[in-house]
Motif scaffolding. Structure first.
Motif, mmCIF file in Angstrom:
data_model
loop_
_atom_site.group_PDB
_atom_site.id
_atom_site.type_symbol
_atom_site.label_atom_id
_atom_site.label_comp_id
_atom_site.label_asym_id
_atom_site.label_seq_id
_atom_site.Cartn_x
_atom_site.Cartn_y
_atom_site.Cartn_z
ATOM 1 N N SER A 83 0.667 -1.287 0.351
ATOM 2 C CA SER A 83 -0.667 -0.204 -0.055
ATOM 3 C C SER A 83 0.709 1.200 0.214
ATOM 4 O O SER A 83 0.442 2.228 -0.957
ATOM 5 C CB SER A 83 -0.999 0.208 1.002
ATOM 6 O OG SER A 83 -0.057 0.075 2.303
ATOM 7 N N VAL A 84 1.679 1.261 0.813
ATOM 8 C CA VAL A 84 3.294 2.207 0.759
ATOM 9 C C VAL A 84 3.283 2.947 -0.850
ATOM 10 O O VAL A 84 3.669 3.695 -1.535
ATOM 11 C CB VAL A 84 3.897 2.311 1.921
ATOM 12 C CG1 VAL A 84 5.329 3.173 1.092
ATOM 13 C CG2 VAL A 84 3.617 2.272 2.929
ATOM 14 N N TYR A 85 4.264 1.491 -1.605
ATOM 15 C CA TYR A 85 4.552 1.872 -2.251
ATOM 16 C C TYR A 85 3.499 1.690 -3.734
ATOM 17 O O TYR A 85 3.606 2.391 -4.500
ATOM 18 C CB TYR A 85 4.862 0.176 -3.053
ATOM 19 C CG TYR A 85 6.531 0.702 -3.155
ATOM 20 C CD1 TYR A 85 7.350 0.761 -3.832
ATOM 21 C CD2 TYR A 85 6.941 -0.624 -1.515
ATOM 22 C CE1 TYR A 85 8.789 0.829 -3.221
ATOM 23 C CE2 TYR A 85 8.049 -0.425 -1.621
ATOM 24 C CZ TYR A 85 9.245 0.797 -1.707
ATOM 25 O OH TYR A 85 10.640 -0.209 -1.897
ATOM 26 N N VAL A 86 2.229 1.551 -3.326
ATOM 27 C CA VAL A 86 1.441 1.808 -4.572
ATOM 28 C C VAL A 86 0.909 3.310 -4.707
ATOM 29 O O VAL A 86 0.762 4.059 -6.055
ATOM 30 C CB VAL A 86 -0.274 1.160 -4.523
ATOM 31 C CG1 VAL A 86 -1.603 2.267 -4.535
ATOM 32 C CG2 VAL A 86 -0.381 0.003 -4.548
ATOM 33 N N VAL A 87 0.680 3.901 -3.415
ATOM 34 C CA VAL A 87 1.175 5.577 -3.067
ATOM 35 C C VAL A 87 2.059 6.248 -3.981
ATOM 36 O O VAL A 87 2.277 7.124 -4.743
ATOM 37 C CB VAL A 87 0.692 6.037 -2.073
ATOM 38 C CG1 VAL A 87 1.624 7.844 -1.695
ATOM 39 C CG2 VAL A 87 -0.513 5.431 -0.993
#
Length: 142
Positions: A83-87
């Motif tokens: 989820s951090v990397y998707v942002v």
């Protein structure tokens, strides 16, 4: 020299920089290779390099940077990590065309500049979200 290296690697931020540096070189190398292979389709190159590099980053950061062990929370950690990397991927997917199409930068130069911003986002997101563990409660009371 080994004592200095030991002290540096005892610091989580230093480990993040080392592991992040390795992952950044791999991700950027993949991006460049995909760019060459797909004839400048930089968003496709970004997506493919992202998919490979984030799996490498998850394993290295979980094990070495943040020293998280055990399998009980691995799926939760992976979902939070992604989820951090998707942002970051979304920010990258917006900034890359802006720098390439509107500012006239080469895709490789634009991606190199974006890495600076996403590195800071990555550290903060992973430290305070992806691999955060609850603090142990204090025993006894006053």
């Amino acid at each position: 020299m080994p004592a200095l290296l030991d002290r540096l690697l005892a610091d989580e931020r230093a480990r993040f920089i080392v592991i992040g540096g390795i992952n950044t070189v791999v991700a950027y190398g993949l991006f460049a290779a995909f760019e060459a292979a797909f004839g400048g389709r930089y968003l496709l190159s970004l997506l493919l390099s992202y998919l490979i590099a984030t799996m490498l980053a998850f394993v290295l950061h979980r094990r070495f940077t943040f020293a998280v062990t055990g399998r009980a929370r691995i799926v939760v950690d992976l979902l939070r990590f992604e989820s951090v990397y998707v942002v970051m991927l979304a920010a990258n997917a917006v900034l890359l065309p802006v720098l390439v199409e509107l500012a006239g930068w080469s895709s490789l130069a634009a991606q190199a500049a974006i890495v600076v911003v996403t590195t800071i986002m990555s550290y903060l997101g992973h430290k305070f979200f992806s691999f955060r563990r609850p603090r142990p409660r204090a025993r006894g009371g006053v």
